[in-house]
Design a protein around this motif. Structure first.
Motif, PDB file in Angstrom:
ATOM      1  N   LYS A   1      11.916   1.512  12.710  1.00 51.22           N
ATOM      2  CA  LYS A   1      12.045   1.703  11.040  1.00 51.22           C
ATOM      3  C   LYS A   1      11.046   2.664  10.508  1.00 51.22           C
ATOM      4  CE  LYS A   1      12.494  -3.510  11.416  1.00 51.22           C
ATOM      5  NZ  LYS A   1      11.856  -4.846  11.433  1.00 51.22           N
ATOM      6  N   LEU A   2      11.618   3.131   9.532  1.00 51.86           N
ATOM      7  CA  LEU A   2      10.616   4.443   8.820  1.00 51.86           C
ATOM      8  C   LEU A   2      10.318   3.766   7.665  1.00 51.86           C
ATOM      9  CD1 LEU A   2      12.793   7.407   9.668  1.00 51.86           C
ATOM     10  CD2 LEU A   2      11.195   6.396  11.083  1.00 51.86           C
ATOM     11  N   PHE A   3       9.011   3.638   7.237  1.00 46.90           N
ATOM     12  CA  PHE A   3       8.451   3.203   5.959  1.00 46.90           C
ATOM     13  C   PHE A   3       7.735   4.380   5.236  1.00 46.90           C
ATOM     14  CE2 PHE A   3       5.420   1.219   2.883  1.00 46.90           C
ATOM     15  CZ  PHE A   3       6.131   0.078   2.619  1.00 46.90           C
ATOM     16  N   ASP A   4       8.066   4.530   4.070  1.00 43.09           N
ATOM     17  CA  ASP A   4       7.406   5.692   3.013  1.00 43.09           C
ATOM     18  C   ASP A   4       6.475   5.024   2.447  1.00 43.09           C
ATOM     19  OD1 ASP A   4       6.920   7.658   1.316  1.00 43.09           O
ATOM     20  OD2 ASP A   4       8.930   8.031   0.627  1.00 43.09           O
ATOM     21  N   CYS A   5       5.050   5.666   3.068  1.00 40.65           N
ATOM     22  CA  CYS A   5       3.887   4.946   2.464  1.00 40.65           C
ATOM     23  C   CYS A   5       3.518   5.593   1.031  1.00 40.65           C
ATOM     24  CB  CYS A   5       2.785   5.227   3.520  1.00 40.65           C
ATOM     25  SG  CYS A   5       2.869   4.142   4.777  1.00 40.65           S
ATOM     26  N   HIS A   6       3.940   6.480   0.765  1.00 48.04           N
ATOM     27  CA  HIS A   6       3.613   7.177  -0.701  1.00 48.04           C
ATOM     28  C   HIS A   6       4.657   8.065  -1.248  1.00 48.04           C
ATOM     29  CE1 HIS A   6       0.191   8.798  -3.023  1.00 48.04           C
ATOM     30  NE2 HIS A   6       0.906   9.412  -3.463  1.00 48.04           N
ATOM     31  N   CYS A   7       5.273   7.397  -2.426  1.00 55.66           N
ATOM     32  CA  CYS A   7       6.321   8.023  -3.124  1.00 55.66           C
ATOM     33  C   CYS A   7       5.920   7.848  -4.690  1.00 55.66           C
ATOM     34  CB  CYS A   7       7.828   7.760  -2.368  1.00 55.66           C
ATOM     35  SG  CYS A   7       8.437   6.270  -2.750  1.00 55.66           S
ATOM     36  N   HIS A   8       7.010   8.491  -5.290  1.00 56.02           N
ATOM     37  CA  HIS A   8       7.071   8.513  -6.803  1.00 56.02           C
ATOM     38  C   HIS A   8       8.403   8.383  -7.399  1.00 56.02           C
ATOM     39  CE1 HIS A   8       2.590   9.464  -6.943  1.00 56.02           C
ATOM     40  NE2 HIS A   8       2.842  10.379  -6.149  1.00 56.02           N
ATOM     41  N   VAL A   9       9.134   7.728  -6.628  1.00 54.85           N
ATOM     42  CA  VAL A   9      10.619   7.823  -7.004  1.00 54.85           C
ATOM     43  C   VAL A   9      10.945   7.066  -8.143  1.00 54.85           C
ATOM     44  CG1 VAL A   9      11.507   8.062  -4.635  1.00 54.85           C
ATOM     45  CG2 VAL A   9      11.167   5.666  -5.491  1.00 54.85           C
ATOM     46  N   HIS A  10      10.060   6.488  -8.998  1.00 52.26           N
ATOM     47  CA  HIS A  10      10.394   5.587 -10.087  1.00 52.26           C
ATOM     48  C   HIS A  10      10.351   6.802 -11.267  1.00 52.26           C
ATOM     49  CE1 HIS A  10       6.057   6.216  -9.775  1.00 52.26           C
ATOM     50  NE2 HIS A  10       5.772   6.082 -11.174  1.00 52.26           N
ATOM     51  N   LEU A  11       9.916   8.158 -10.955  1.00 51.09           N
ATOM     52  CA  LEU A  11       9.742   9.026 -11.817  1.00 51.09           C
ATOM     53  C   LEU A  11      10.818   9.912 -11.774  1.00 51.09           C
ATOM     54  CD1 LEU A  11       5.816   9.979 -11.671  1.00 51.09           C
ATOM     55  CD2 LEU A  11       7.125   8.528 -13.371  1.00 51.09           C
ATOM     56  N   GLY A  12      11.766   9.640 -10.695  1.00 48.42           N
ATOM     57  CA  GLY A  12      12.942  10.731 -10.381  1.00 48.42           C
ATOM     58  C   GLY A  12      14.005  10.205 -11.317  1.00 48.42           C
TER      59      GLY A  12
ATOM     60  N   ASN B   1      17.281   9.053 -10.887  1.00 47.14           N
ATOM     61  CA  ASN B   1      18.074   8.046 -10.726  1.00 47.14           C
ATOM     62  C   ASN B   1      17.264   6.839 -10.009  1.00 47.14           C
ATOM     63  OD1 ASN B   1      20.729   8.862 -11.625  1.00 47.14           O
ATOM     64  ND2 ASN B   1      20.224  10.622 -10.050  1.00 47.14           N
ATOM     65  N   GLY B   2      15.734   7.050 -10.079  1.00 49.54           N
ATOM     66  CA  GLY B   2      14.970   5.751  -9.524  1.00 49.54           C
ATOM     67  C   GLY B   2      15.251   5.917  -7.762  1.00 49.54           C
TER      68      GLY B   2
ATOM     69  N   VAL C   1      11.560  -0.572  -9.754  1.00 45.45           N
ATOM     70  CA  VAL C   1      11.810  -0.009  -8.361  1.00 45.45           C
ATOM     71  C   VAL C   1      11.567  -0.939  -7.106  1.00 45.45           C
ATOM     72  CG1 VAL C   1      11.277   1.833  -6.695  1.00 45.45           C
ATOM     73  CG2 VAL C   1      11.795   2.407  -9.054  1.00 45.45           C
ATOM     74  N   VAL C   2      10.516  -1.647  -7.232  1.00 43.66           N
ATOM     75  CA  VAL C   2      10.049  -2.419  -6.217  1.00 43.66           C
ATOM     76  C   VAL C   2      10.862  -3.779  -6.105  1.00 43.66           C
ATOM     77  CG1 VAL C   2       8.169  -4.166  -5.581  1.00 43.66           C
ATOM     78  CG2 VAL C   2       7.474  -1.902  -6.202  1.00 43.66           C
TER      79      VAL C   2
ATOM     80  N   LEU D   1       7.546  12.210  -2.973  1.00 40.35           N
ATOM     81  CA  LEU D   1       8.852  12.805  -3.822  1.00 40.35           C
ATOM     82  C   LEU D   1       8.879  11.714  -5.003  1.00 40.35           C
ATOM     83  CD1 LEU D   1      11.548  13.537  -1.180  1.00 40.35           C
ATOM     84  CD2 LEU D   1       9.919  15.281  -2.351  1.00 40.35           C
ATOM     85  N   GLU D   2       9.485  12.723  -5.888  1.00 38.74           N
ATOM     86  CA  GLU D   2      10.070  11.918  -7.355  1.00 38.74           C
ATOM     87  C   GLU D   2      11.395  11.544  -7.275  1.00 38.74           C
ATOM     88  OE1 GLU D   2       8.923  13.939 -10.901  1.00 38.74           O
ATOM     89  OE2 GLU D   2       6.564  13.553 -10.423  1.00 38.74           O
TER      90      GLU D   2
END
Length: 378
Positions: free
Chosen positions: A4-15, A17-18, A84-85, A329-330
């Protein structure tokens, strides 16, 4: 079993297409084959051209997306973070809402503060709102917060200044930090205190401000200690008899040695410090009763220092139990690729099997985001 890969820090809410591009990639590619060993030809530095899709390395295991922590940078982000959450959780992935003010945007928040007391002694409006949001979302953490000594803006020259012409060299132009460091430290310490008080993890951004960071850690620790000392004195005056006071003092002394004076989990994302600063960070946290197991570091493939020749030795100095995956990443279109690249980058640096890296970083993410009480100190 799939790792399992967990992204501990991202800003995809700013991208644009979310979270959708990441989830679409995961659905189409999962389970994802990754090589069982790192490329032995590339030990000196992590390369952006060596990644998990290298056909010369036979896949022997699979990895799947586990979830992500969605980091705010400004109060205007909070609704998008929540959205996003929610989508992550509705798709059976784990999502962590993160609320805080990034140092790049702090000047906007201070300027917009309706209370007009950004440099006064009362609570700032943004801080009151942040506290309430954290209380309303007991599974949330504080982030992204921090200090940045390299975010500059140019200062407009006076009209009669000889250097205002078009031939002014870039190194001759006046510049200043986008937000003064004193203001950054004040807001950072306020948010760190909030995380300590509510017992929430904190995700921290630091660029060229390591001395200021250590000062702030000491300031927050001392403030928390004073608060607890004041509470302890009040408790001693709460009607106990003279015979009971020695036992009460012994209990309070023992309790003080265990009390956390900083956030229970501290995560330095996209770590850019030298190996020499790590012992100072660990020592500052230890003074606040935060053990090494509760301090984490991340390296994002999107950030150039991931590929520095010095980075593998820094990763090795930190050790696998304190390392987590992150993308920062956004645009979620590249998230899945960067998670894969992060796994192999750590495997290269640490001379580990990628299966072990994936398993341990996921365990670390669980400790970071899900292994704490999330309750305010009484």
């Amino acid at each position: 079993l799939a790792m399992k890969l967990f992204d501990c820090h991202c800003h995809v809410h700013l991208g644009p297409n979310g979270i959708a591009p990441l989830l679409n990639d995961v659905r189409s590619l999962s389970p994802m084959p990754i090589p069982s060993t790192a490329d032995p030809a590339n030990k000196a530095a992590l390369s952006p051209h060596k990644h998990c899709n290298d056909s010369s390395l036979p896949p022997t295991t699979t990895a799947v997306f586990a979830g992500a922590a969605i980091m705010s940078t400004h109060p205007r982000d909070y609704p998008a973070v929540d959205s996003v959450v929610t989508k992550l959780r509705e798709s059976s992935y784990r999502g962590v809402p993160c609320y805080g003010i990034h140092p790049w945007f702090l000047h906007e928040v201070l300027n917009d503060d309706n209370d007009g007391d950004a440099r006064g002694e009362g609570d700032d409006g943004w801080l009151v709102d942040l506290r309430q949001r954290l209380i309303d979302h007991p599974d949330s953490i504080v982030g992204e917060i921090g200090l940045d000594g390299a975010r500059w803006r140019e200062v407009e020259e006076d009209d009669d200044d000889d250097r205002t012409g078009g031939d002014t060299k870039i190194w001759e132009r006046k510049r200043m930090l986008s937000c003064p460091m004193d203001d950054q430290k004040r807001a950072f310490e306020q948010q760190l205190l909030l995380a300590a008080e509510l017992q929430r993890p904190a995700s921290i951004h630091v660029v060229r401000a390591w001395g200021d960071l250590l000062d702030s850690l000491d300031n927050v620790r001392d403030t928390m200690q004073r608060r607890h000392t004041s509470k302890g004195k009040a408790a001693q005056d709460c009607g106990c008899t003279e015979d009971e006071k020695p036992a009460l003092r012994r209990h309070k002394k023992k309790e003080a040695k265990q009390r956390l004076l900083l956030p229970p989990k501290i995560y330095f994302h996209a770590f850019s410090g030298k190996a020499g600063v790590i012992p100072s960070i660990l020592a500052a946290c230890e003074k606040a009763h935060i053990t090494r197991d509760n301090i984490f570091f991340g390296f994002a493939p999107a950030i150039p220092n991931f590929y520095s020749a010095k980075t593998p030795s820094i990763m090795k100095h930190i050790g696998i139990r304190q390392l987590v995956l992150e993308t920062d990443l956004e645009d979620a279109s590249n998230s899945w690729y960067d998670l894969k690249r992060g796994v192999e980058g750590l495997a290269l640096a640490l001379d580990m099997n990628v299966c072990e890296v994936a398993e341990q970083t996921h365990e670390n993410a669980e400790r970071l985001y899900f292994g704490y009480s999330g309750e305010a100190e009484r």
